[in-house]
Design an enzyme around this catalytic site. Structure first.
Site, short mmCIF file in Angstrom:
data_model
loop_
_atom_site.label_atom_id
_atom_site.label_comp_id
_atom_site.label_asym_id
_atom_site.label_seq_id
_atom_site.Cartn_x
_atom_site.Cartn_y
_atom_site.Cartn_z
N LYS A 22 -36.48 -86.70 -32.61
CA LYS A 22 -37.22 -87.84 -32.04
C LYS A 22 -38.25 -87.36 -31.02
CE LYS A 22 -35.41 -90.24 -28.53
NZ LYS A 22 -36.21 -90.32 -27.31
N ASN A 23 -37.83 -86.47 -30.13
CA ASN A 23 -38.71 -86.06 -29.03
C ASN A 23 -39.79 -85.06 -29.43
OD1 ASN A 23 -37.34 -87.85 -27.49
ND2 ASN A 23 -36.10 -86.33 -26.42
N CYS A 115 -37.10 -97.23 -15.25
CA CYS A 115 -36.18 -96.81 -16.30
C CYS A 115 -34.79 -96.68 -15.67
CB CYS A 115 -36.64 -95.47 -16.87
SG CYS A 115 -35.52 -94.80 -18.10
N ARG A 120 -39.00 -91.93 -12.78
CA ARG A 120 -39.87 -91.37 -13.83
C ARG A 120 -41.36 -91.63 -13.58
NH1 ARG A 120 -36.97 -91.98 -19.63
NH2 ARG A 120 -38.25 -90.17 -20.06
N ASP A 306 -30.19 -84.53 -21.73
CA ASP A 306 -29.91 -85.49 -22.82
C ASP A 306 -28.56 -85.27 -23.47
OD1 ASP A 306 -33.39 -85.59 -23.99
OD2 ASP A 306 -32.40 -86.46 -22.25
N ARG A 398 -32.31 -96.25 -31.15
CA ARG A 398 -33.58 -95.68 -30.71
C ARG A 398 -33.64 -94.17 -30.98
NH1 ARG A 398 -34.32 -95.67 -25.14
NH2 ARG A 398 -36.18 -94.55 -25.82
#
Ligand code: EPZ
Length: 420
Positions: A22-23, A115, A120, A306, A398
């Site tokens: 995803k990233n 967030c 952030r 993460d 997501r």
């Protein structure tokens, strides 16, 4: 809204194929804005964040076609302003700013809101663009970057928590079309940044040093279309590896890159888990009693933030005391109170969580607060006695492709239900 119903206590066994990252795919999709020629990206995971990025690119004027696990983007003619409603839904969309500034010398995007995992800010993104000659104006919730001309520059991009991943990506993309040479010091070294740089080089950019703290970009006049296959998702792979350990199972991760996961695999070995590597397959097997370990999250190649929540779920199951310190996002402990609902004993002391592990967990209804917290609750639910209901699984969708189907293939008793 949907939730996951998990009947715990089954050791997970079998193979799972890791999806594209995803990233990596989000900034790579944004990078297609740098050329008026078509681009094709392969191994694109079917995630709501990816679909969002597709909507944002369409909104900007690009044609976006998803075909199987590929996406074809053609940004022939585009406009320079990102829609507030779309951008606010996904922070990652801030990475359209660099390509828009690079190609159009103008980018107007909504400031990403707050967030749950931390403040952030985007000050480093803006510092980088200003160093290339952009004028930055913040007004009515939007940031506007404009430049008559973009010129290469030497800049330091380190911040409070070290390097910035999307900040590096944004400056990298804008600098590809700047005049002259840009040198980014304290650049993020994440594999996703390396993957973006290799896509940009396939488009005709001149980038060296990606993967190291010093990246050099020699600007070019224009970029052309290109095709690219995205790297596997190291965080998805880490999540299944930790689930194997938590459920006393044995899982083979197919299409995984062990060389992107050293910090996680090393910590798992310290807990006593057995790890075997063969090509792009990694087999993770619980090997008797787990040992407590201490973890501090750091920029790559340190332990990824993460995977912090998922490791905390494992440590809650592990007899003994372990300490997990979060150095990247100041409030990334939203999962602690929900793990406590399953019976975990965790105390927060400043940036650290002290886990007194080993008490058996028992199923309960819990609430997902963000993407990785929801993965931790799923892992805890898989190991707990009884039934756990993880609510708001839209967080999970997501970042994890078909997680419940992949888990069922590994023997888990999990089903997706309408939230009650
Ligand atoms: C990327 O976010 C990832 N998101 C995050 O993954 C990941 O947690 C993070 O990198 C760190 O690895 C995507 O790639 C889409 P940062 P990013 O800028 O780039 C501070 C997930 O779960 N900072 O590297 O937004 C910031 O506050 C997500 O998949 C500034 O101070 O993160 C943080 O403390 C969550 N000023 C630290 O740097 C800035 O201008 C690292 O953030 C930018 C960042």
């Amino acid at each position: 809204m949907e939730s996951l119903l998990i009947k715990g206590g089954v050791p997970l066994c079998g193979d799972v194929t890791i999806s594209g990252a995803k990233n990596a795919v989000l900034p790579i999709m944004a990078a297609t804005l740098l050329t008026d020629e078509p681009c094709v990206i392969r191994r694109v995971p079917n995630l709501s964040d990816v679909k969002f990025m597709g909507q944002i690119l369409t909104w900007l004027g690009a044609s976006v076609k998803f075909e199987g696990d590929s996406v074809r983007v053609h940004a022939r003619k585009i406009k320079g302003a990102g829609d507030y409603d779309l951008v606010r839904k996904m922070r990652g969309s801030i990475c359209i700013m660099g390509p828009l500034l690079g190609r159009l010398r103008k980018a107007v995007v909504s400031l990403p809101g707050g967030c749950v995992i931390g403040a952030r800010p985007i000050n480093l993104h803006l510092k980088g663009m200003a160093a290339l000659g952009a004028k930055i104006k913040i007004q009515s919730g939007y940031v506007e970057a404009t430049a008559k001309k973009l010129s290469g520059a030497a800049l330091f991009l380190g911040g409070r928590a070290g390097s910035t991943v999307l900040g590096t990506a944004n400056v990298l993309m804008a600098a590809t079309l700047a005049e002259g040479v840009t040198i980014i010091e304290s650049a993020a070294c994440e594999p996703e940044v390396v993957d973006l740089a290799s896509f940009l080089n396939a488009m005709g950019a001149k980038i060296t040093g990606a993967g190291s703290p010093t990246i050099t970009i020699t600007g070019v006049k224009e970029l052309h279309g290109a095709e690219h296959t995205v790297i596997p998702d190291r965080i998805e792979a880490a999540t299944y590896a930790i689930a194997a350990a938590a459920t006393n199972g044995e899982i083979t991760l197919r299409n995984a890159r062990a060389d992107h996961m050293h910090a996680v695999l090393d910590k798992l070995k310290d807990t006593g888990v057995k790890i075997d590597r063969a090509g792009s397959a990694i087999t993770v097997r619980r090997n008797g009693k787990l040992q407590p370990v201490d973890i501090t999250t750091l920029p790559y190649a340190g332990f990824p933030t993460d995977a912090q929540a998922q490791m905390m779920a494992l440590m809650a199951l592990t007899p003994g005391i372990s300490i997990i310190t979060e150095r990247i996002f100041e409030s990334r402990f939203m999962h602690v109170s929900e793990l406590a609902r399953l019976g975990a004993d965790i105390e927060i002391e400043g940036p650290s969580a002290i886990i007194k592990g080993g008490k058996p967990l028992s199923g309960a209804p819990v609430m997902a607060s963000d993407l990785r917290a929801s993965a931790a609750l799923v892992i805890a639910g898989l190991a707990a006695r009884g039934t756990t209901q993880v609510n708001r699984v839209y967080h999970l969708d997501r970042g994890y492709e078909n997680m419940d189907a992949k888990l069922r293939k590994l023997g888990a008793r999990v089903e997706r239900v309408e939230e009650t």
